[in-house]
Design a protein around this motif. Structure first.
Motif, PDB file in Angstrom:
ATOM      1  N   PRO A  32     -31.927   0.284  24.793  1.00 31.03           N
ATOM      2  CA  PRO A  32     -33.014   0.931  25.378  1.00 31.03           C
ATOM      3  C   PRO A  32     -33.842   1.495  24.257  1.00 31.03           C
ATOM      4  N   ALA A  33     -35.234   1.257  24.187  1.00 27.69           N
ATOM      5  CA  ALA A  33     -36.039   1.840  22.916  1.00 27.69           C
ATOM      6  C   ALA A  33     -37.453   1.919  23.665  1.00 27.69           C
ATOM      7  N   THR A  34     -38.337   2.786  23.219  1.00 29.62           N
ATOM      8  CA  THR A  34     -39.392   3.188  23.330  1.00 29.62           C
ATOM      9  C   THR A  34     -40.279   3.295  22.085  1.00 29.62           C
ATOM     10  N   THR A  35     -41.689   3.016  21.934  1.00 36.24           N
ATOM     11  CA  THR A  35     -42.618   3.269  20.952  1.00 36.24           C
ATOM     12  C   THR A  35     -43.948   3.613  21.283  1.00 36.24           C
ATOM     13  N   THR A  36     -44.405   4.213  20.443  1.00 36.07           N
ATOM     14  CA  THR A  36     -45.923   4.794  20.811  1.00 36.07           C
ATOM     15  C   THR A  36     -46.702   3.743  20.070  1.00 36.07           C
ATOM     16  N   LEU A  37     -46.188   2.813  19.312  1.00 33.47           N
ATOM     17  CA  LEU A  37     -46.877   1.942  18.696  1.00 33.47           C
ATOM     18  C   LEU A  37     -47.529   0.721  19.536  1.00 33.47           C
ATOM     19  N   ARG A  38     -48.687   0.098  19.131  1.00 34.56           N
ATOM     20  CA  ARG A  38     -49.346  -0.835  19.766  1.00 34.56           C
ATOM     21  C   ARG A  38     -48.720  -2.339  19.590  1.00 34.56           C
ATOM     22  N   ARG A  39     -48.926  -3.205  20.556  1.00 30.28           N
ATOM     23  CA  ARG A  39     -48.536  -4.647  20.160  1.00 30.28           C
ATOM     24  C   ARG A  39     -49.580  -5.202  18.941  1.00 30.28           C
ATOM     25  N   GLY A  40     -48.637  -5.749  18.234  1.00 25.42           N
ATOM     26  CA  GLY A  40     -49.570  -6.318  16.978  1.00 25.42           C
ATOM     27  C   GLY A  40     -49.329  -5.295  15.491  1.00 25.42           C
ATOM     28  N   GLN A  41     -49.113  -4.110  15.797  1.00 24.36           N
ATOM     29  CA  GLN A  41     -49.227  -3.105  14.851  1.00 24.36           C
ATOM     30  C   GLN A  41     -48.080  -3.469  13.837  1.00 24.36           C
ATOM     31  N   ARG A  42     -48.500  -3.207  12.562  1.00 25.88           N
ATOM     32  CA  ARG A  42     -47.265  -3.655  11.295  1.00 25.88           C
ATOM     33  C   ARG A  42     -46.568  -2.519  11.154  1.00 25.88           C
ATOM     34  N   VAL A  43     -45.211  -3.089  11.026  1.00 22.96           N
ATOM     35  CA  VAL A  43     -44.078  -1.996  10.577  1.00 22.96           C
ATOM     36  C   VAL A  43     -43.534  -2.166   9.371  1.00 22.96           C
ATOM     37  N   ARG A  44     -43.180  -1.438   8.430  1.00 24.98           N
ATOM     38  CA  ARG A  44     -42.298  -1.804   7.158  1.00 24.98           C
ATOM     39  C   ARG A  44     -41.018  -1.493   7.383  1.00 24.98           C
ATOM     40  N   ARG A  45     -40.385  -2.268   6.417  1.00 27.20           N
ATOM     41  CA  ARG A  45     -38.886  -2.087   6.382  1.00 27.20           C
ATOM     42  C   ARG A  45     -38.565  -0.678   6.226  1.00 27.20           C
ATOM     43  N   GLY A  46     -37.666  -0.058   6.652  1.00 18.33           N
ATOM     44  CA  GLY A  46     -37.232   1.409   6.703  1.00 18.33           C
ATOM     45  C   GLY A  46     -38.262   2.334   7.196  1.00 18.33           C
ATOM     46  N   GLU A  47     -39.320   2.099   7.932  1.00 18.85           N
ATOM     47  CA  GLU A  47     -40.235   2.828   8.692  1.00 18.85           C
ATOM     48  C   GLU A  47     -39.603   2.997  10.065  1.00 18.85           C
ATOM     49  N   VAL A  48     -39.837   4.449  10.439  1.00 20.37           N
ATOM     50  CA  VAL A  48     -39.413   4.566  11.965  1.00 20.37           C
ATOM     51  C   VAL A  48     -40.693   3.929  12.926  1.00 20.37           C
ATOM     52  N   PHE A  49     -39.986   3.305  13.960  1.00 14.86           N
ATOM     53  CA  PHE A  49     -40.990   2.602  14.681  1.00 14.86           C
ATOM     54  C   PHE A  49     -40.852   2.879  16.381  1.00 14.86           C
ATOM     55  N   ALA A  50     -39.651   3.707  16.538  1.00 13.23           N
ATOM     56  CA  ALA A  50     -39.320   3.772  18.039  1.00 13.23           C
ATOM     57  C   ALA A  50     -38.266   4.595  18.086  1.00 13.23           C
ATOM     58  N   THR A  51     -38.263   5.137  19.371  1.00 12.34           N
ATOM     59  CA  THR A  51     -36.752   5.987  19.574  1.00 12.34           C
ATOM     60  C   THR A  51     -35.755   5.272  20.741  1.00 12.34           C
ATOM     61  N   ARG A  52     -34.563   5.684  20.486  1.00 10.24           N
ATOM     62  CA  ARG A  52     -33.608   5.080  21.510  1.00 10.24           C
ATOM     63  C   ARG A  52     -34.102   6.159  22.872  1.00 10.24           C
ATOM     64  N   SER A  53     -34.417   5.324  23.843  1.00  9.98           N
ATOM     65  CA  SER A  53     -34.997   5.901  25.093  1.00  9.98           C
ATOM     66  C   SER A  53     -33.880   6.331  26.079  1.00  9.98           C
ATOM     67  N   TYR A  54     -34.340   7.151  27.025  1.00 14.70           N
ATOM     68  CA  TYR A  54     -33.480   7.744  27.919  1.00 14.70           C
ATOM     69  C   TYR A  54     -33.174   6.616  29.058  1.00 14.70           C
ATOM     70  N   GLY A  55     -33.736   5.613  28.869  1.00 19.82           N
ATOM     71  CA  GLY A  55     -33.840   4.550  29.729  1.00 19.82           C
ATOM     72  C   GLY A  55     -32.478   4.049  30.317  1.00 19.82           C
ATOM     73  N   GLU A  56     -32.163   3.157  31.015  1.00 18.98           N
ATOM     74  CA  GLU A  56     -30.927   2.545  31.697  1.00 18.98           C
ATOM     75  C   GLU A  56     -30.519   1.673  30.590  1.00 18.98           C
ATOM     76  N   SER A  57     -29.163   1.313  30.564  1.00 19.04           N
ATOM     77  CA  SER A  57     -28.447   0.313  29.646  1.00 19.04           C
ATOM     78  C   SER A  57     -27.381  -0.046  30.617  1.00 19.04           C
TER      79      SER A  57
END
Length: 146
Positions: A76-101
């Motif tokens: 489970p993961a969430t992000t504040t980034l938008r669909r289509g937004q570019r991310v670079r290798r090594g860049e923080v893009f999301a967090t492990r969410s509190y959601g179900e697994s």
């Protein structure tokens, strides 16, 4: 590719390894579960764009599509980034969410890697073992004979 978490020690931090099914339609574990508590930052394993961020089967999922068409999936993961937004290798893009697994409640995040089907149809992607993609490879340069 690099590990999507800082300081991964495969011997200690893999909660459940990749386990490919004998046939594509059979059950198996099509990813690597890495020890991560809710709130842990996830790092882009390779450059790409956010192609999905939402809920699938009651699980928070984030997908990065890489230039060669490969997709890294995280749950489970969430992000504040938008669909289509570019991310670079090594860049923080999301967090492990509190959601179900469905298999490692509050202790891990699953990282899967899919490559397009050979037909290019988008159906029946091939899953790869992410751990094998992170291994250092020895490169040997041979002297050219003249």
């Amino acid at each position: 590719m690099e590990w999507p978490l800082r300081g991964v020690n495969p011997a200690e931090d893999i909660v459940q390894p990749y386990d490919a099914p004998a046939q594509p339609w059979l059950s198996g574990h099509r990813g690597v579960d890495l020890r991560a508590s809710p709130g842990t930052e996830l790092i882009a394993p390779a450059t790409g764009v956010i192609s999905f961020a939402g809920t699938v089967g009651h699980k928070d999922v984030v997908v990065i599509t890489h230039p060669q068409g490969w997709r890294s999936t995280f749950e489970p993961a969430t992000t504040t980034l938008r669909r289509g937004q570019r991310v670079r290798r090594g860049e923080v893009f999301a967090t492990r969410s509190y959601g179900e697994s469905d298999h490692c409640t509050d202790v891990c995040v699953q990282w899967g890697v899919k490559v397009p089907s050979p037909s290019g149809s988008g159906r029946h992607p091939t899953y790869l073992n992410p751990q094998k993609l992170t291994r250092l490879k020895r490169i040997v340069v041979k002297r050219a004979s003249l």
